[in-house]
Design an enzyme around this catalytic site. Structure first.
Site, PDB file in Angstrom:
ATOM      1  N   SER A  32       0.839  -1.195   0.000  1.00 24.39           N
ATOM      2  CA  SER A  32       0.000   0.000   0.000  1.00 24.39           C
ATOM      3  C   SER A  32       0.883   1.256   0.000  1.00 24.39           C
ATOM      4  O   SER A  32       1.630   1.476  -0.948  1.00 24.39           O
ATOM      5  CB  SER A  32      -0.951  -0.032   1.197  1.00 24.39           C
ATOM      6  OG  SER A  32      -1.999   0.879   1.029  1.00 24.39           O
ATOM      7  N   ASP A  45      -9.122  -4.628  -6.212  1.00 21.68           N
ATOM      8  CA  ASP A  45      -8.734  -3.782  -5.085  1.00 21.68           C
ATOM      9  C   ASP A  45      -9.622  -2.539  -5.055  1.00 21.68           C
ATOM     10  O   ASP A  45      -9.552  -1.689  -5.939  1.00 21.68           O
ATOM     11  CB  ASP A  45      -7.260  -3.388  -5.224  1.00 21.68           C
ATOM     12  CG  ASP A  45      -6.688  -2.759  -3.968  1.00 21.68           C
ATOM     13  OD1 ASP A  45      -7.458  -2.168  -3.203  1.00 21.68           O
ATOM     14  OD2 ASP A  45      -5.468  -2.860  -3.768  1.00 21.68           O
ATOM     15  N   HIS A  81      -7.632  -5.509  -1.636  1.00 20.13           N
ATOM     16  CA  HIS A  81      -6.374  -4.892  -1.216  1.00 20.13           C
ATOM     17  C   HIS A  81      -5.527  -5.817  -0.344  1.00 20.13           C
ATOM     18  O   HIS A  81      -4.297  -5.793  -0.413  1.00 20.13           O
ATOM     19  CB  HIS A  81      -6.679  -3.595  -0.462  1.00 20.13           C
ATOM     20  CG  HIS A  81      -5.487  -2.731  -0.221  1.00 20.13           C
ATOM     21  ND1 HIS A  81      -4.685  -2.249  -1.229  1.00 20.13           N
ATOM     22  CD2 HIS A  81      -4.945  -2.251   0.933  1.00 20.13           C
ATOM     23  CE1 HIS A  81      -3.716  -1.501  -0.723  1.00 20.13           C
ATOM     24  NE2 HIS A  81      -3.845  -1.501   0.589  1.00 20.13           N
TER      25      HIS A  81
END
Length: 829
Positions: free
Chosen positions: A691, A768, A800
């Site tokens: 991320s 995602d 995600h």
């Protein structure tokens, strides 16, 4: 006639008499010799095998199994000339579902302050017990662990639920039913919740009044009220027009992920008379489309999700309402005038009902404290609302001595009433010149106007107010403190109404080997706290602590030491002075039994997002332990500029310029590691991030170009912050129109040609909802256009977290590290 009788030995060999017996015995001896030879060769063959075969598909699932110990495995190390043979924690064991320690205990507080410990993965409690306020003795409470968390406030009813659909990180749809409680026993009769028998319920909230059992719930994005739990047909629909893009009482994606960090958007008042709720209008918000591939349809299915990105004109429009159950009246509460002129460009950060101080009797008995913020999230407003009107209590701008920063929604989430006002967390300049988040007491006058009359804190950031008791004038809050990797609860006695200088007591000082607390909370009265002490590689200890006298503590769980079936890696914590002027904090794992003079690779696992923290003195993740134990590498996490807990001096360096200071400090930390720890092989250093950490990993690869970092692993990365959501991005970067250069500098795509002399792995899920695959699609395209060799993993139908493909992801990451990145002439896999 001679009988051919024979005896059968218990060992399984038949022994015949005469010539036949001699022949049989000879065969038996030969057979035993063959078995022995096979066994010896099998043992030798086993010890010659590589630790794992990542090509095999063993169908492991990552589950939360039982407490049975992992079996110790002795394997030949990757770098055998450097390490002694040791018991290792392997990849197969990582996904076996077996646990080697207990890291968390579940519990609840009852409204009267009683403590109830819940069932967990390791204990089945048929008879639940509670420890009443003022007592240290457990007494029988309830005989059903399934319903104890779902009791009505008067404890005469409870709900049960079954998850049907997973939505986003914090939300799902359920089937609910109500049961009656007679003499602490669950009745067999059940009543459904919702207009129909199998209605999907998105949220459920009991009335908090101790004599009540009515409730509200959300169905099809509308809010309903039900007075009698046994009469579902009597439910009243409070809102109309609810839909996926127009929600009442249920957070949309943006608020669930970035503001509330929960799906709940309903707040009962303590008396049970009022219900406040939010409406989230996304009808004018731009959408993204998430693909889903199935066997049932020859075409790709797409899920439509409203997702406002940085700088867009149409952000989520939020409206707040209060329902008066006595008068059956719904009113809209207006935002502050300064925000009303902003055409809906504002946020509701949190809500909390409080009982009004005695000098504010003209304002009614209860008011809703709402914390509003402008779209840039650097100015907050505290309003006091009821069904009649709203008054402005406090306006606070995050600008001190010409220094500016953002407000994090979590900072103001803990609002607690006092006898003359309320407590919250706001930034305050300390004696050392730094600006820290401290506890602020907002004192209210008779009109509801407030002013800050007291600050409580020291040279570190307060994270959250946990509780306050007017009865004993004691405050509890959580903070990282001024040590490396610490996280504790602090107690302040004589907090509000003494002229003495307030003193802070650090609760972890009461316990041996307890630097980091996991879950920590105060009871509803503010007179007791529960803390969970996390010690690396040991069972978590659960304590019930008296706020007035912390020597009155009870250890409820964790009295036995964990039995670790592998040699525990060495764990180091410390800080290193960086050229930027700050101390970089670190946690480092190294293999057990590391030999003097050994040189081993380093994997630096980074996140580095604004106000985040990665270094804690607790058991590392299982994946980190496994990769160190199995492959003889060093693993580290760091906290550098931009991270939380140490005030504005550390955080403000990244304000409006993400991806700069963090990258510089990370590379300087690597240099400091090399200079400090002689066992680190400077030619085998890798960085991995997920991320925001994936974004920083790519920035590091671009800036360093293989000088220090030889390999980079970027998972679900942001590659251009104009692709990310408005609330998060604008909080730290501001509006693109006002900070264009700040946005340009976060875009890694134009710099793909600089990913040279570094081996690069990119992984992303196509579904995602958080960091859209668009980021990796554009990034991989740029790498391809620039002729950059890299490895890419694309996971269909994965969000995600890639939670359903971790076995494959971790396997590929480790294959990349050991076979491509840390390649050695010694004992290659």
């Amino acid at each position: 006639m001679e009988n051919d009788n024979y005896d059968v030995e218990e060992q399984g060999c038949s022994v015949f008499n005469g010539k036949h017996g001699y022949f049989a015995r000879s065969c038996c001896v030969v057979f035993i010799l063959i078995i022995c030879v096979i066994f010896v060769f099998s043992v030798i063959f086993t010890f010659m095998q590589n630790p794992i075969n990542l090509n095999s598909d063993n169908g492991f699932n990552q589950t939360s199994g039982n407490t049975s110990s992992l079996e110790a495995t002795t394997l030949k190390p990757k770098f055998s000339s450097l390490m002694t043979t040791t018991r290792r924690f392997t990849f197969e064991q990582l996904f076996s579902g077996k646990q080697f320690l207990v890291d968390y205990y579940d519990y609840i507080w009852l409204p009267d302050g009683s403590f109830v410990q819940m069932n967990d993965d390791f204990t089945i409690r048929k008879q639940m017990k509670k420890i009443p306020l003022g007592s240290s003795v457990a007494e029988p409470f309830f005989n059903n662990g399934e319903y104890v968390k779902a009791l009505s406030s008067n404890m005469k009813y409870a709900y049960g639920s079954k998850k049907v659909n997973e939505l986003w990180r914090h939300s799902a749809e359920y089937l609910y039913h109500i049961v009656k409680i007679n003499n602490k026993t669950v009745s067999t009769e059940q009543w459904h919740v919702g207009p129909e028998e199998n209605s999907l319920i998105q949220a459920f909230y009991w009335n908090p009044n101790a004599s009540s059992n009515d409730f509200v719930y959300v169905h099809n994005y509308n809010l309903y009220y039900q007075k009698d739990p046994e009469k579902p047909d009597g439910a009243i629909q409070l809102t109309v027009g609810g839909s996926t893009f127009n929600r009442f009482g249920l957070a949309n994606w943006l608020y669930e992920e970035e503001i509330l960090e929960a799906s709940s958007a309903v707040w009962w008042s303590p008396s049970g008379r009022y219900v406040s709720y939010l409406r989230f209008d996304d009808r004018e918000v731009n959408r993204i489309f998430l693909p889903k591939y199935t066997d049932d349809d020859s075409y790709v299915e797409y899920f439509e999700l409203p997702y406002p990105k940085a700088g867009v004109q149409n952000n989520t429009l939020v409206t707040q309402y209060i329902w008066d159950s006595e008068n059956h009246k719904i009113v809209e509460t207006a935002p502050p005038n300064e925000l009303s002129a902003a055409n809906g460009d504002y946020y509701v950060l949190t809500n909390k009902w409080i009982t009004m101080p005695r000098n504010g009797s003209d304002l009614g008995e209860e008011r809703l404290v709402t914390v509003w913020a402008n779209r840039d999230q650097n100015h907050v407003y505290f309003s006091l609302c009821n069904e009649q009107d709203c008054v402005m209590a406090l306006s606070f701008q995050f600008s001190i001595d010409n220094r500016q920063l953002w407000v994090s929604p979590k900072d103001v989430r803990g609002v607690f009433p006092t006898e003359t006002g309320f407590l919250t967390v706001l930034p305050h300049k300390h004696d050392d010149g730094n600006i820290y988040n401290h506890v602020a007491h907002v004192e209210l006058d008779g009109t509801g106007t407030g002013k800050i009359t007291k600050w409580i804190g020291e040279n570190f950031d307060v994270i959250l107010v946990l509780g306050y008791s007017s009865k004993i004038d004691a405050l509890t809050f959580s903070a990282y403190g001024d040590g490396v990797g610490e996280f504790s609860t602090y107690i302040v006695r004589e907090a509000m109404y003494s002229n003495k200088k307030t003193t802070l007591q650090k609760v972890t000082d009461q316990f041996e080997d307890c630097k980091t607390l996991g879950s920590q909370s105060a009871d509803p009265t503010g007179q007791r706290i529960v803390v969970q002490c996390e010690k690396p590689f040991d069972n978590t200890r659960l304590y019930l602590v008296d706020v007035v006298d912390t020597t009155k503590k009870i250890m409820l769980e964790g009295g036995t030491k964990a039995v670790i079936p592998f040699d525990v890696p060495n764990m180091k914590f410390g800080k290193l002075k960086l050229p930027s002027g700050i101390d970089g904090h670190y946690m480092m794992l190294t293999p057990a039994n590391l030999l003097d003079g050994a040189k081993i690779p380093l994997l630096l696992d980074i996140y580095g997002g604004p106000d985040s923290k990665q270094v804690f003195q607790k058991t590392p993740t299982a994946h980190a332990i496994q990769i160190v134990s199995q492959y003889d590498i060093a693993y580290a996490r760091i906290d550098v500029r931009g991270t939380g807990g140490r005030g504005w001096d550390v955080k403000e360096a990244v304000y409006r310029k993400l991806g700069d200071a963090e990258v510089v400090d990370t590379l300087d930390m690597i240099r400091a590691f090399i200079n400090t720890f002689g066992f680190i092989d400077e030619d085998r250093i890798a960085v991995m991030g997920w991320s925001y950490g994936g974004f920083l990993t790519s920035k590091i690869a671009i800036k360093d170009q293989g000088e220090l970092v030889k390999c980079a692993i970027s998972i679900a990365p942001v590659t251009d912050f104009k692709y990310y959501d408005s609330a998060y991005t604008e909080r730290y970067l501001g509006q693109p129109a006002e900070n264009l250069q700040g946005y340009i500098n976060t875009n890694v795509i134009p710099h793909a040609r600089n990913v040279t002399n570094v081996k690069y792995l990119l992984a992303h899920g196509e579904r995602d909802d958080n960091v859209h695959y668009q980021n990796s699609a554009r990034w991989s395209e740029a790498l391809q256009q620039n002729g950059i060799h890299f490895t890419q993993l694309v996971y269909a139908n994965e969000a995600h977290s890639l939670s359903h493909k971790l076995f494959h992801l971790y396997g590929e990451v480790q294959r990349f590290l050991m076979n491509d990145c840390f390649k050695s002439n010694l004992d290659l896999l």
